[in-house]
Design an enzyme around this catalytic site. Structure first.
Site, mmCIF file in Angstrom:
data_model
loop_
_atom_site.group_PDB
_atom_site.id
_atom_site.type_symbol
_atom_site.label_atom_id
_atom_site.label_comp_id
_atom_site.label_asym_id
_atom_site.label_seq_id
_atom_site.Cartn_x
_atom_site.Cartn_y
_atom_site.Cartn_z
ATOM 1 N N ASN A 1 0.813 -1.217 0.000
ATOM 2 C CA ASN A 1 0.000 0.000 0.000
ATOM 3 C C ASN A 1 0.848 1.268 0.000
ATOM 4 O O ASN A 1 0.453 2.288 -0.572
ATOM 5 C CB ASN A 1 -0.925 0.023 1.219
ATOM 6 C CG ASN A 1 -2.283 -0.586 0.931
ATOM 7 O OD1 ASN A 1 -2.762 -0.557 -0.194
ATOM 8 N ND2 ASN A 1 -2.914 -1.138 1.945
ATOM 9 N N CYS B 1 -4.089 -9.568 4.684
ATOM 10 C CA CYS B 1 -3.517 -9.359 3.350
ATOM 11 C C CYS B 1 -2.204 -8.595 3.398
ATOM 12 O O CYS B 1 -1.668 -8.218 2.358
ATOM 13 C CB CYS B 1 -4.513 -8.629 2.450
ATOM 14 S SG CYS B 1 -5.704 -9.740 1.666
ATOM 15 N N PHE B 2 -1.680 -8.316 4.592
ATOM 16 C CA PHE B 2 -0.339 -7.748 4.784
ATOM 17 C C PHE B 2 -0.147 -6.418 4.061
ATOM 18 O O PHE B 2 0.936 -6.129 3.562
ATOM 19 C CB PHE B 2 0.745 -8.737 4.325
ATOM 20 C CG PHE B 2 0.431 -10.170 4.620
ATOM 21 C CD1 PHE B 2 -0.056 -10.551 5.859
ATOM 22 C CD2 PHE B 2 0.591 -11.152 3.658
ATOM 23 C CE1 PHE B 2 -0.362 -11.870 6.137
ATOM 24 C CE2 PHE B 2 0.280 -12.468 3.925
ATOM 25 C CZ PHE B 2 -0.201 -12.837 5.172
ATOM 26 N N CYS B 3 -1.216 -5.615 3.979
ATOM 27 C CA CYS B 3 -1.164 -4.300 3.324
ATOM 28 C C CYS B 3 -0.768 -4.402 1.862
ATOM 29 O O CYS B 3 -0.134 -3.501 1.316
ATOM 30 C CB CYS B 3 -0.203 -3.353 4.056
ATOM 31 S SG CYS B 3 -0.678 -3.006 5.752
ATOM 32 N N ASN B 4 -1.123 -5.519 1.222
ATOM 33 C CA ASN B 4 -0.785 -5.735 -0.189
ATOM 34 C C ASN B 4 -2.048 -6.152 -0.934
ATOM 35 O O ASN B 4 -2.235 -7.325 -1.256
ATOM 36 C CB ASN B 4 0.295 -6.812 -0.313
ATOM 37 C CG ASN B 4 0.975 -6.798 -1.670
ATOM 38 O OD1 ASN B 4 0.336 -6.522 -2.686
ATOM 39 N ND2 ASN B 4 2.252 -7.110 -1.695
#
Length: 791
Positions: free
Chosen positions: A137, A429-432
C-alpha cells in the site's frame, strides 16, 4: 535426535542453521534469543527480531559515548557526524552501491522514503506511474501524487511471451499486461499532450511481501532501456523511465546489487533487516535521479540560509542534507552498525540459504497434509510456474486452511489458536491488496461487495428472530453438537443456582453474594461503571491485566461501593447516590452503542489512576438513558442482546456457567498434562470465566441446549454460547498477575464452532421494570431451583 529433524537435516543440513558460521542456530537461539523460550516467532516479514547481543552492544555504545546534535560544532557533534557518515557508507556497501553513483538519505521508514519520492517526483500531464500488482500500500500511495498532478497511473502484470527461433534479448521474452488506466479530470487532457518528453516512474518490490515472489532486477534495465518494445503501441512508451524498487522485505535476505542494476530509487526499513531500531529507514537514490526531485518544504538542516521577512531561501547542495528534514535520529543511526555487525558475522548469503531451507520444507509439509477423507488441508499461494523475470521465491509462505468439506477456516481463528500454542503468525492481506486479490482470485466486484456481504452476515448471524408464540427466541443451530441419546434426561435433571457474582466496574474483580436484586438492566449495579483513558480508550483486562487486582463490594443498606487495590494504601468509598454530583456527563462508545455516562471528582479519578498505573477516569452508566444509538461496531460484530437495556457488559445482561461443565474441562486439562501436552496441572475455578450465575446439577454442557430457563419466578432467554478470549487465561494470585495458555487452549480443542470458542451461555431477563426493583420477588437467591425450557 527426532526422526523428522534427522530427515530434514539430511535434505537441508548444508544450508540450514549456519553450519559454517561462528555459532550454530541452536547456540544463537540459546544465547541471543533467550526471550523466545516456549515461543515460536514466524512474523519476520512484519518485523524481524533483534538479538540480545546486538542490544547489549547498542546499550554499551550509548552509555559510554557522547553523541551531540550533528548540526552543532562541538566535539560530540563532530563525533556524531562521523558516525552518521559511516552509517551511510555501511548502507551503501550492503547494497554494493558506489558512493560516486548513490546517496543514502535517512528517513523515518520505508513508507516515508516512498512518500518523499512521490512528493518530489517531477510529475506532469505527460507522466505515468506504472507499478506491478504485487506492491505494498505504501507504494500504491505514490499514485495519489501522480494523479493529482495530471499524470496517468496503471498496474501491470509481468508475463512471459514465447518466441520460436533466435531470441533478440531478454526484453523480447517479456510483456506487460496493462490494467485500467487511471486519471483524474481526464477531460482536461488531450491525447496529443501525451506525446513528447516526460518523466515516468515504474515501481516493483524486490520480493512480494504476500507471496514471497522475487522479481528479477533485469526489469530495471528492460524498463529503462527497452520500454518502447514492451509498451509498444502505448502512449506511455515515450519519455524517460525511472525505476523504484521497494526492498523493505527483500533486502533482509537478498539485497539488490546496485553495481549490476541501475535502480534509481531503493527504499528500506532497518527493523525489517535486524529488528532494531524501529522508526528508521532510508532512500537510496541514484545521484542523477535525486537531482530531478523537486523538494518544496525546507527545514532546519536543509537550508544554507533563509530570511524571515522576505521570500529568500538558499538550499543546501548536498543530496542528503537537502532531503533530511530536521535533526536526523542520530542515536538510532548510530545503532545500525551493531545490526550490520551481526549480519556480517553470519553473512547475507548464509541467511538466505537458511531461510530458504525452512520455507521449502514448510511448503512441502503443508501441501502433504490431508484430512481423513483425503481432502487437502492447506492452500499455498504460490504460482506453479515461474515467469521469466520472477526467478524464485523468498522465505514467505502464505496459505489458507480448509475444513474436510472444503470450506475455509477464518484467519482470525487460525491466529487465535496459534497464539494459544505459543506461535506468532501474521494474518490478513499484509497491506498488499493487489497481490491478495491476484492470488485469491478476487475481482473488483468481490472487493466492493465485501461490505454488503458483511451486512448480510450480521443479519443472519446476530439478529434474533421471534418464534411463533412470541415468547423467547430460537437458537439458529446448536453451538456445540452432542449426541441426542438421553436428551430427555438432560433436561429433567435437577438444577439449582449455586452462586451470584456482581462485577460493578468493568474488568475489575467482582464479589459473590447469597441474594441480590434485579433491575431492568440485569443484576443491580452489575457492570455499571468503567474506566476510560484520557485518549478515550475503554480500559479492560485484555490490555491492562492488573485491573483484576482491583476488588469491589457494595453495601446496599448504606448505599456505598467499596474499592480496594494493592497499589493504594487506603481503600475508596463511593456513595451510590451523592458522589455523582461532582463530575460532568459525557458520551461513551462501546460495542457499537453510544451511552451517556456520569463522571466523578479528581480525587476518585486519581485513586484509580494510581491503582492501574495509568491516568484514567471513572464513569458510571446513566440510568436516565432511555435510548441507545446503534453504531457500527469496531470489531466487526454487534452486542448480542439488542432487545433489552444493558449496562457496560460485553454482550448480554447475564453470563451463566455450569459447575459440571467446569469440572469436565478440568478433567480434560488434567488428561492433557498426563499425556505430556502441558507441563503443569491446572485447576480452573468457575470464577475464571467471570460469570454472574454459577449453577449446579445435570450433565456437562447441557446448558448449550437451553432455549430459556426459569430461576425462582423469573424468566430468562438464552442468547447462545459465550465466545471466550484470552482474558480467561489471566491468573491473579497473591497480588500477582500471570498469563497462561489455559483454559483457552483446552477449550479450543473441543469447544470450537465456526471460529469461536464457546463456554457458558448468555441470558436476557424478561418482564421487569424500575417500579418493582425493590420487591422481594425481584431478587435472585442462591439455592433457587432452575427449570430449563420452561416457556
Amino acid at each position: 535426535m527426532d526422526p523428522e529433524k534427522e530427515e530434514f537435516l539430511k535434505e537441508f543440513g548444508a544450508d540450514y542453521g549456519y553450519p559454517n558460521g561462528p555459532k550454530s542456530i541452536d547456540q544463537i537461539r540459546a544465547t541471543e534469543f533467550k526471550r523466545l523460550d516456549g515461543l515460536v516467532y514466524l512474523d519476520h516479514a512484519g518485523s524481524t527480531l533483534y538479538s540480545e547481543l546486538q542490544m547489549e552492544a547498542v546499550c554499551r555504545d550509548l552509555t559510554t559515548n557522547v553523541y551531540g546534535n550533528p548540526h552543532s560544532q562541538s566535539d560530540s557533534s563532530s563525533a556524531t557526524c562521523e558516525i552518521v557518515r559511516e552509517a551511510r557508507q555501511q548502507v551503501l556497501e550492503y547494497f554494493n552501491a558506489s558512493p560516486k553513483d548513490y546517496k543514502c538519505i535517512f528517513t523515518s521508514g520505508a513508507s516515508a522514503a516512498l512518500k518523499l519520492v512521490g512528493e518530489a517526483f517531477p510529475w506532469s500531464q505527460k507522466s505515468c506511474f506504472m507499478y506491478t500488482m504485487e506492491n505494498h500500500n505504501s507504494v500504491l500511495g505514490i499514485r495519489e501524487y501522480a494523479l493529482s498532478q495530471g499524470a496517468a497511473a496503471f498496474a501491470v502484470d509481468i508475463e512471459e511471451t514465447v518466441h520460436h527461433g533466435v531470441s533478440n534479448g531478454i526484453a523480447a521474452s517479456v510483456s506487460l499486461s496493462q490494467h485500467q488506466i487511471q486519471r483524474r479530470n481526464e477531460e482536461k487532457f488531450l491525447e496529443e499532450e501525451l506525446i513528447g518528453e516526460a518523466y515516468n516512474l515504474f515501481a516493483f518490490p524486490s520480493e512480494c511481501n504476500f507471496s514471497g515472489l522475487r522479481f528479477s532486477l533485469d526489469l530495471v534495465k528492460i524498463i529503462k532501456e527497452d520500454s518502447e518494445k514492451i509498451l509498444e503501441g502505448s502512449p506511455f512508451c515515450n519519455g524517460r523511465w525511472m525505476v523504484l524498487v521497494d526492498a523493505a522485505k527483500g533486502c533482509a535476505t537478498e539485497p539488490p546489487d546496485l553495481s549490476k542494476y541501475p535502480v534509481d530509487f531503493v527504499v528500506i526499513s532497518f527493523y525489517k533487516i535486524f529488528g532494531y531500531p524501529t522508526g528508521l529507514g532510508a532512500l537510496i537514490a541514484r545521484n542523477d535521479a535525486a537531482k530531478l526531485l523537486k523538494k518544496t518544504y525546507f527545514s532546519g538542516g536543509t537550508v544554507a540560509a533563509t530570511i524571515a521577512d522576505i521570500d529568500f531561501v538558499k538550499r543546501r547542495e548536498g543530496i542528503e542534507e537537502l532531503f533530511e528534514d530536521g535533526t536526523a535520529p542520530f542515536l538510532s543511526i548510530a545503532s545500525i552498525r551493531h545490526g550490520f555487525k551481526i549480519l556480517n558475522s553470519l553473512t547475507i548469503s548464509a541467511i538466505g540459504r537458511h531461510t530458504a531451507a525452512l520455507a521449502t520444507y514448510l511448503r512441502k509439509m503443508l501441501l502433504a497434509l490431508r484430512h481423513e477423507n483425503g481432502a487437502s488441508v492447506c492452500k499455498i499461494y504460490k504460482s506453479d510456474s515461474l515467469k521469466v523475470l520472477c526467478r524464485e521465491w523468498g522465505p514467505i509462505v502464505s496459505f489458507n486452511l480448509k475444513r474436510p468439506d472444503g470450506s475455509w477456516f477464518g484467519y482470525r481463528e487460525v491466529e487465535k489458536l496459534s497464539s494459544l500454542s505459543g506461535i506468532q503468525l501474521r494474518t490478513g492481506c499484509f497491506c498488499n491488496p493487489g497481490a491478495c486479490a491476484k492470488y485469491l482470485g478476487l475481482s473488483h466486484l468481490d472487493l466492493r461487495s465485501n461490505m454488503e456481504k458483511f451486512i448480510d452476515f450480521v443479519k443472519s448471524s446476530f439478529v434474533s428472530l421471534p418464534n411463533q408464540t412470541g415468547l423467547g427466541y430460537h437458537l439458529r443451530e446448536r453451538s456445540i453438537p452432542f449426541p441426542d441419546k438421553g436428551l430427555e434426561s438432560r433436561f429433567t435433571s435437577s438444577f439449582f443456582l449455586k452462586s451470584i457474582t456482581i462485577y460493578p466496574i468493568k474488568s475489575c474483580a467482582g464479589f459473590s453474594i447469597e441474594r441480590w436484586p434485579l433491575s431492568i438492566s440485569g443484576l443491580r449495579y452489575d457492570h455499571e461503571w468503567l474506566l476510560k483513558s484520557l485518549t478515550g480508550e475503554i480500559l479492560t483486562q485484555k490490555k491492562l491485566p492488573e485491573m483484576c487486582l482491583i476488588s469491589t463490594s457494595i453495601d446496599l443498606h448504606r448505599g456505598i461501593m467499596f474499592v480496594e487495590s494493592p497499589r493504594c494504601k487506603e481503600g475508596l468509598q463511593i456513595n451510590l447516590k451523592s458522589d455523582l454530583q461532582s463530575g460532568g456527563r459525557e458520551e461513551v462508545d462501546l460495542y457499537g452503542q453510544r451511552y451517556e455516562a456520569q463522571g466523578y471528582s479528581n480525587e476518585v479519578n486519581n485513586w484509580f489512576s494510581l491503582a492501574i498505573g495509568r491516568t484514567c477516569c471513572l464513569l458510571r452508566y446513566s440510568m436516565s438513558n432511555d435510548y441507545l444509538l446503534l453504531n457500527k461496531c469496531k470489531n466487526g460484530g454487534m452486542r448480542r442482546d439488542m432487545q433489552s437495556r444493558v449496562t457496560f457488559a460485553n454482550e448480554a445482561q447475564f453470563l451463566l456457567i455450569s459447575e459440571e461443565s467446569v469440572s469436565d474441562l478440568n478433567k480434560r486439562i488434567s488428561s492433557n498434562v498426563q499425556t505430556g501436552a502441558f507441563k503443569m496441572p491446572v485447576q480452573i475455578n468457575p470464577m475464571r470465566f467471570r460469570p454472574n450465575l454459577v449453577i449446579s446439577g445435570g450433565e456437562p454442557y447441557v446448558e448449550d441446549e437451553w432455549r430459556n430457563l426459569k430461576i425462582g419466578n423469573k424468566y430468562f432467554t438464552s442468547l447462545g454460547g459465550c465466545n471466550r478470549c484470552q482474558m480467561i487465561n489471566i491468573v491473579h494470585t497473591a497480588g500477582r498477575v500471570q498469563k497462561s495458555n489455559e483454559p483457552l487452549a483446552t477449550l479450543a480443542s473441543y469447544r470450537r464452532s465456526k471460529g469461536k470458542i464457546l463456554f457458558g451461555i448468555l441470558l436476557r431477563l424478561h418482564e421487569i421494570n424500575d417500579e418493582v426493583e425493590q420487591e422481594t420477588d425481584s431478587w435472585l437467591q442462591a439455592g433457587q431451583e432452575i427449570h430449563p425450557n420452561s416457556f
